[in-house]
Design a protein around this motif. Structure first.
Motif, mmCIF file in Angstrom:
data_model
loop_
_atom_site.group_PDB
_atom_site.id
_atom_site.type_symbol
_atom_site.label_atom_id
_atom_site.label_comp_id
_atom_site.label_asym_id
_atom_site.label_seq_id
_atom_site.Cartn_x
_atom_site.Cartn_y
_atom_site.Cartn_z
ATOM 1 N N HIS A 1 1.225 -1.259 -0.289
ATOM 2 C CA HIS A 1 0.055 -0.203 0.234
ATOM 3 C C HIS A 1 0.730 1.359 0.236
ATOM 4 O O HIS A 1 0.501 2.537 -0.403
ATOM 5 N N GLY A 2 1.828 1.136 -0.116
ATOM 6 C CA GLY A 2 3.037 1.939 -0.046
ATOM 7 C C GLY A 2 3.282 2.925 1.371
ATOM 8 O O GLY A 2 4.310 3.908 1.090
ATOM 9 N N LYS A 3 4.240 1.808 2.091
ATOM 10 C CA LYS A 3 4.868 2.229 3.235
ATOM 11 C C LYS A 3 6.160 2.909 3.294
ATOM 12 O O LYS A 3 6.725 3.296 3.930
ATOM 13 N N THR A 4 6.486 2.073 2.484
ATOM 14 C CA THR A 4 8.617 1.938 1.967
ATOM 15 C C THR A 4 8.377 3.476 1.563
ATOM 16 O O THR A 4 8.899 4.067 1.371
ATOM 17 N N SER A 5 7.502 3.693 0.516
ATOM 18 C CA SER A 5 7.262 4.509 -0.723
ATOM 19 C C SER A 5 7.078 5.779 0.571
ATOM 20 O O SER A 5 7.488 7.189 0.069
ATOM 21 N N LEU A 6 6.418 5.942 1.630
ATOM 22 C CA LEU A 6 5.822 7.375 1.882
ATOM 23 C C LEU A 6 6.893 7.820 2.698
ATOM 24 O O LEU A 6 6.969 8.456 2.513
ATOM 25 N N LEU A 7 7.719 6.513 3.413
ATOM 26 C CA LEU A 7 9.017 6.815 4.212
ATOM 27 C C LEU A 7 9.745 7.873 3.625
ATOM 28 O O LEU A 7 10.368 8.281 3.790
ATOM 29 N N ASP A 8 10.328 7.209 2.073
ATOM 30 C CA ASP A 8 11.095 7.554 1.540
ATOM 31 C C ASP A 8 10.496 8.719 1.495
ATOM 32 O O ASP A 8 11.818 10.191 0.765
ATOM 33 N N ALA A 9 9.074 9.098 0.209
ATOM 34 C CA ALA A 9 8.334 10.243 0.118
ATOM 35 C C ALA A 9 8.819 11.287 1.383
ATOM 36 O O ALA A 9 9.551 12.615 1.034
ATOM 37 N N LEU A 10 8.393 11.040 2.256
ATOM 38 C CA LEU A 10 8.459 11.928 3.534
ATOM 39 C C LEU A 10 10.134 12.521 4.520
ATOM 40 O O LEU A 10 10.183 13.688 4.961
ATOM 41 N N ARG A 11 10.984 11.738 4.414
ATOM 42 C CA ARG A 11 12.200 12.025 4.232
ATOM 43 C C ARG A 11 12.879 13.437 3.126
ATOM 44 O O ARG A 11 13.775 14.163 4.007
ATOM 45 N N ILE B 1 0.340 5.953 11.866
ATOM 46 C CA ILE B 1 -0.318 6.806 10.663
ATOM 47 C C ILE B 1 -0.789 5.316 9.722
ATOM 48 O O ILE B 1 -0.122 4.099 9.219
ATOM 49 N N VAL B 2 -1.735 4.826 9.189
ATOM 50 C CA VAL B 2 -2.043 4.007 8.427
ATOM 51 C C VAL B 2 -2.435 4.015 6.587
ATOM 52 O O VAL B 2 -3.077 5.382 6.435
ATOM 53 N N VAL B 3 -1.546 3.439 6.534
ATOM 54 C CA VAL B 3 -1.759 4.622 4.719
ATOM 55 C C VAL B 3 -2.908 2.914 4.003
ATOM 56 O O VAL B 3 -2.237 1.995 4.738
ATOM 57 N N VAL B 4 -3.686 3.781 3.326
ATOM 58 C CA VAL B 4 -4.819 2.793 2.575
ATOM 59 C C VAL B 4 -4.495 3.203 1.104
ATOM 60 O O VAL B 4 -4.396 3.970 0.313
ATOM 61 N N ALA B 5 -3.760 2.538 0.696
ATOM 62 C CA ALA B 5 -3.531 2.492 -1.141
ATOM 63 C C ALA B 5 -5.219 2.245 -1.644
ATOM 64 O O ALA B 5 -6.405 1.633 -1.195
ATOM 65 N N ALA C 1 -3.202 8.273 6.169
ATOM 66 C CA ALA C 1 -3.253 7.644 4.298
ATOM 67 C C ALA C 1 -3.712 7.901 3.798
ATOM 68 O O ALA C 1 -3.178 6.448 3.677
ATOM 69 N N VAL C 2 -4.404 8.211 2.707
ATOM 70 C CA VAL C 2 -5.268 7.806 1.624
ATOM 71 C C VAL C 2 -3.926 7.486 0.204
ATOM 72 O O VAL C 2 -3.965 8.874 -0.073
ATOM 73 N N ASN C 3 -3.248 6.401 0.146
ATOM 74 C CA ASN C 3 -1.990 7.029 -0.864
ATOM 75 C C ASN C 3 -2.972 6.510 -2.355
ATOM 76 O O ASN C 3 -3.397 5.807 -2.342
ATOM 77 N N LYS C 4 -2.130 6.459 -2.950
ATOM 78 C CA LYS C 4 -1.654 6.381 -4.494
ATOM 79 C C LYS C 4 -2.728 6.716 -4.961
ATOM 80 O O LYS C 4 -3.877 6.809 -6.241
ATOM 81 N N CYS C 5 -3.192 8.324 -4.556
ATOM 82 C CA CYS C 5 -3.902 9.006 -5.361
ATOM 83 C C CYS C 5 -4.015 9.577 -6.379
ATOM 84 O O CYS C 5 -5.000 10.435 -7.448
ATOM 85 N N ASP C 6 -3.160 9.424 -6.823
ATOM 86 C CA ASP C 6 -1.929 9.716 -8.325
ATOM 87 C C ASP C 6 -3.098 8.459 -9.553
ATOM 88 O O ASP C 6 -3.078 8.937 -10.385
ATOM 89 N N LYS C 7 -3.644 7.796 -9.029
ATOM 90 C CA LYS C 7 -4.184 6.956 -9.805
ATOM 91 C C LYS C 7 -5.561 7.496 -10.422
ATOM 92 O O LYS C 7 -6.482 8.107 -9.565
#
Ligand code: GDP
Length: 297
Positions: free
Chosen positions: A27-37, A92-96, A122-128
């Motif tokens: 759902h994007g935990k790793t991607s979000l951690l990278d982006a937040l850095r 933070i609960v990430v939901v794709a 965090a509702v992720n992948k909202c670019d879709k």
């Protein structure tokens, strides 16, 4: 006892929150951690956060700081909690958005509730294309998560870790939640806190990443963590830079221990080496006794 003196209200100062990101696989935990850095204004100047040490701290444009545990996965969180090491203030609960609420989403919500840590969605992948965050928010209602848009008080933020959108809103939501929690610690005392990761490094020897909870950890301090102790030879941050000291919720790699403690081990700073030896010998004896009396031993 080992807890040291209790702090008077007057000694307490605001401290940054410690945040854990949880959610279903992919759902994007790793991607979000990278982006937040990359929201870190200091890292921008110094070339960014380069090391994975198990946690990192960002300083926002507003001046607020946030410490993120960089250990996605519920196992580490559960292991720490099982040992009473409640290091996380906010989950933070990430939901794709395309996948919605899934079994590990529900598990994450349960973990956060059990730890009494407020949740931010965090509702992720909202670019879709066809992303419909409202559908996710409706699904969450069935799991006792009522977001602000549904008349509740849980903050929900639409993000894209991929396109790096919504990150300012997400960090603002964290700051706001942290303010409500009135997080405080006394920085002017011997440090204590939690080991979040440790390893045996070929060149550097035992390395433990700790998060300071109270006080300020300094080079030269005598530190006891689990059954290990040592004089702090160096403190290293997530940029690989040496630090003189680390205050409340600052993550730091500690060099100089005689062995690698376990994640979730609490650490304390003690007055002298004799005291450190006394405590670790006692703990190692206890561990041996426990092993000897275990069934099948
Ligand atoms: P984790 O298992 O929760 O850590 O998820 P990852 O961060 O590894 O992401 C899983 C997959 O989703 C990867 O292929 C990512 O590139 C992709 N992904 C993550 N965030 C986004 C996003 O915001 N938008 C899109 N379209 N894909 C994403």
């Amino acid at each position: 006892g080992l807890d040291g003196p209790t702090d008077d209200d007057g000694d307490l100062k605001d401290r940054p929150p410690v945040v854990t990101i949880m959610g279903h696989v992919d759902h994007g935990k790793t991607s979000l951690l990278d982006a937040l850095r990359q929201t870190d204004v200091v890292g921008g100047e110094a070339g960014g956060i380069t090391q994975h040490i198990g946690a990192y701290q960002v300083k926002l444009k507003s001046g607020d700081k946030i410490t993120f545990l960089d250990t996605p996965g519920h196992a580490a969180f559960s292991a720490m909690r099982a040992r009473g090491a409640n290091v996380t203030d906010i989950v933070i609960v990430v939901v794709a958005v395309d996948d919605g609420v899934m079994p590990q989403t529900i598990e994450a919500i349960k973990h956060a509730k059990a730890a009494d840590a407020p949740i931010i969605i965090a509702v992720n992948k909202c670019d879709k294309v066809d992303a419909d965050p409202t559908k996710v928010l409706t699904e969450l209602l069935q799991h006792d998560i009522q977001v602000e848009a549904m008349g509740g008080d849980v903050q929900a933020i639409n993000v894209s870790a991929l396109k790096k959108t919504g990150l300012d809103e997400l960090t603002e939501a964290i700051s706001m939640q942290a303010e409500l929690l009135e997080l405080k610690a006394n920085p002017d005392r011997e440090a204590d806190g939690i080991v979040i990761e440790s390893k045996l490094d070929k060149g550097r020897g035992p390395v433990a990443t700790v998060i300071v909870q109270r006080g300020t950890l300094k080079r030269g301090d005598i530190l006891v963590a689990g059954g290990q102790w040592g004089k702090v030879r160096a403190l290293v941050n997530e940029r690989g830079q040496q630090m003189k000291e680390a205050g409340p919720t600052v993550p730091a790699e500690v060099l100089g221990l005689d062995g690698a403690p376990s994640p979730g081990d609490p650490f304390v700073v003690v007055d002298n080496e004799a005291r450190a030896r006394e405590i670790t010998e006692y703990r190692q004896r206890m561990l041996k006794d426990k092993a000897a009396s275990a069934p099948g031993a």
